[in-house]
Design a protein around this motif. Structure first.
Motif, PDB file in Angstrom:
ATOM      1  N   UNK A   1     -18.134  -7.397  11.171  1.00 44.11           N
ATOM      2  CA  UNK A   1     -17.650  -7.984  12.430  1.00 44.11           C
ATOM      3  C   UNK A   1     -16.435  -7.225  12.944  1.00 44.11           C
ATOM      4  N   UNK A   2     -15.540  -6.857  12.039  1.00 42.53           N
ATOM      5  CA  UNK A   2     -14.360  -6.098  12.443  1.00 42.53           C
ATOM      6  C   UNK A   2     -14.760  -4.738  13.000  1.00 42.53           C
ATOM      7  N   UNK A   3     -15.679  -4.062  12.325  1.00 40.10           N
ATOM      8  CA  UNK A   3     -16.122  -2.749  12.801  1.00 40.10           C
ATOM      9  C   UNK A   3     -16.776  -2.858  14.175  1.00 40.10           C
ATOM     10  N   UNK A   4     -17.628  -3.848  14.347  1.00 40.19           N
ATOM     11  CA  UNK A   4     -18.345  -3.990  15.613  1.00 40.19           C
ATOM     12  C   UNK A   4     -17.394  -4.250  16.780  1.00 40.19           C
TER      13      UNK A   4
ATOM     14  N   UNK B   1     -25.500   2.391  14.088  1.00 34.00           N
ATOM     15  CA  UNK B   1     -25.881   2.982  12.804  1.00 34.00           C
ATOM     16  C   UNK B   1     -24.863   2.641  11.723  1.00 34.00           C
ATOM     17  N   UNK B   2     -23.582   2.883  12.013  1.00 32.59           N
ATOM     18  CA  UNK B   2     -22.532   2.571  11.028  1.00 32.59           C
ATOM     19  C   UNK B   2     -22.431   1.062  10.817  1.00 32.59           C
ATOM     20  N   UNK B   3     -22.635   0.290  11.872  1.00 36.89           N
ATOM     21  CA  UNK B   3     -22.582  -1.174  11.746  1.00 36.89           C
ATOM     22  C   UNK B   3     -23.634  -1.671  10.753  1.00 36.89           C
ATOM     23  N   UNK B   4     -24.864  -1.159  10.882  1.00 32.74           N
ATOM     24  CA  UNK B   4     -25.930  -1.585   9.980  1.00 32.74           C
ATOM     25  C   UNK B   4     -25.643  -1.152   8.545  1.00 32.74           C
ATOM     26  N   UNK B   5     -25.032   0.024   8.389  1.00 28.21           N
ATOM     27  CA  UNK B   5     -24.656   0.487   7.053  1.00 28.21           C
ATOM     28  C   UNK B   5     -23.641  -0.453   6.422  1.00 28.21           C
TER      29      UNK B   5
END
Length: 366
Positions: free
Chosen positions: A124-127, A135-139
Motif C-alpha cells: 500500500x505504501x509503495x502504490x 510490476x513492482x507493486x505485484x512483486x
C-alpha cells in the motif's frame, strides 16, 4: 549451524539519514559490539566484494538480465551465498523483498525473523508513491505474503503495531516486541538554534507530505487555528511542492533536522497510522515539546511525558483545538522529553534489548 549470533541480512548500504531499515540499523547497530549479531554488510562489503568481481559480475548480469533475476535480486543472492547465510540458525530480515529474493536458499531448519518498518502494508505504501508501477507493486504483494508465511518470529517495537499487518499473519508466526531506539544524531556537532520569530509560537512539521503521515491534517488544522491564534508560525521541513502563504515558512529539504528540533517551540505529528518513527525519538533527544497523534505504535507515548500532547487523529478538529489554545513558548529548562529518551529510547537501550532477544531465542522462551 551457527547459533551464537543472529545474522541480520540487509544487502544494501546503511544510512543514518535514511528512513526505514537502512536508517534504523545505522542508528542502532552499526557501531555496536557484535556480541549477539552479525551484519551481512560486515561479512561482505558491497563495494569491495562487488568491485573486485566487477567484470565477472557484468558478464553474469548480461546473461541474467533476460532471465527471471533482476539486478537487485542477483545482488541479494550473491551476498547470501558469499557469506554462507544458510549456516546461521537465526536470520533476521528487515525487508520483505530481501527475504523474497533468497527464500529458496533458506534451509527448512533455519529460524526466520522478520521486522517490518512501514506504518501500513508495504504494498500500500509503495502504490501510494508509485501508482503506475504495477510490476513492482505485484512483486511486493507476493513478497509481503511470502515472508509472513515463512517467518517463525515477527518483531515489532510494541504490541500496538501488530494490527497494521493483521491480514498477513499465519499460524506459524510468533510475536516478539523490541522497543526501538535511536542515536542523538548530532554528527559530532553541538546543537545550534535557528533564527526564528521571537514573538511567534514556532511549530514544525517534518517528513513526507502524504496521506498516511497526515500532512493534510497538519496543514488544514494550522490554517484554521491561525485564524484564531495569529501568534502561530508553521515551519515545513522536507521535500514537496513549496507552500507560500501567510504564517507558513517552507524550508524544503534540510540536512540538519536536529537543529530545527532544537529551535522550534513544538513539533507537530499527525500520522493517520503510526509505526514507531525514528524522527520522534530523535526529536525527544533534543527536548522539543511534541504534539502528536497516538495511534498504533505511537500509543506508547500516551502519558509518557509532560512535554508530549497526544490527540485522536480521527476526531475532527482535535488538532485545531490544541493549536488554537497554544500560548506558551518553549521552556528549555523542562527536560522531560530528554529524560524519556535517555531512560528508554537510546541506541544503547535497543542494543541491550536485542541481546535479551537473542538470549530468549537460544533458551527457547519464544
Amino acid at each position: 549451524m551457527i547459533n551464537n549470533k543472529i545474522l541480520i541480512f540487509f544487502p544494501r548500504a546503511l544510512d543514518i539519514n535514511a528512513g526505514g531499515p537502512a536508517g534504523f540499523l545505522a542508528h542502532n547497530l552499526i557501531d555496536k559490539p557484535r556480541d549477539c549479531f552479525s551484519l551481512s554488510n560486515d561479512l561482505c562489503s558491497l563495494q569491495n566484494s562487488l568491485q573486485k568481481n566487477l567484470y565477472r559480475i557484468k558478464r553474469e548480469l548480461d546473461k541474467i538480465l533476460a532471465s527471471q533475476f533482476n539486478k537487485e535480486e542477483y545482488q541479494a543472492r550473491y551476498i547470501f551465498k558469499k557469506i554462507k547465510a544458510d549456516q546461521y540458525q537465526y536470520i533476521y530480515f528487515h525487508e520483505d523483498i530481501d527475504f523474497y529474493h533468497v527464500k529458496d536458499l533458506i534451509g527448512a531448519n533455519q529460524t526466520v525473523i522478520f521486522q517490518p518498518h512501514c506504518p501500513e502494508l508495504h504494498s500500500a505504501e509503495f502504490l501510494s508513491h508509485n501508482p503506475n508501477d504495477s510490476t513492482k507493486y505485484e512483486l511486493i504483494k507476493k513478497a509481503e505474503k511470502a515472508v509472513f508465511e515463512r517467518a517463525d518470529v515477527v518483531v515489532f517495537p510494541n504490541v500496538d503495531c501488530k494490527p497494521i499487518y493483521q491480514e498477513l499473519y499465519t499460524d506459524r508466526n510468533k510475536f516478539y516486541y523490541i522497543l526501538s531506539g535511536a542515536k542523538r544524531n548530532y554528527n559530532g556537532q553541538n546543537l545550534s538554534k535557528k533564527t526564528l520569530p521571537k514573538d511567534k509560537i514556532n511549530l514544525m512539521y517534518i517528513g513526507r507530505r502524504n496521506q498516511v503521515k497526515g500532512f493534510d491534517i497538519v496543514l488544514e488544522s494550522f490554517r484554521k487555528a491561525y485564524k484564531k491564534n495569529p501568534k502561530l508560525h508553521l515551519i515545513l521541513v522536507g521535500n514537496g511542492n513549496k507552500i507560500e502563504e501567510e504564517g507558513i515558512t517552507d524550508i524544503g529539504f534540510s540536512k540538519e533536522p536536529i537543529n530545527w528540533y532544537y529551535s522550534v517551540d513544538y513539533l507537530v505529528n499527525a500520522n493517520r497510522q503510526s509505526y514507531f518513527d525514528l524522527s520522534i525519538i530523535e526529536a525527544l533527544s533534543t527536548g522539543v515539546p511534541i504534539i502528536m497523534s497516538d495511534n498504533f505504535g505511537h500509543s506508547y507515548y500516551q502519558n509518557k511525558s509532560s512535554l508530549i500532547t497526544t490527540f485522536d487523529v480521527n476526531q475532527s478538529d482535535s488538532l485545531v483545538e490544541i493549536l488554537s489554545n497554544l500560548s506558551q513558548k518553549r521552556n528549555y529548562d523542562n527536560l522531560a522529553n530528554i529524560e524519556l529518551y535517555e531512560n528508554y529510547l537510546t541506541d544503547g537501550h535497543y542494543h541491550q534489548r536485542l541481546v535479551n532477544f537473542h538470549h530468549d531465542l537460544i533458551s527457547q522462551k519464544i
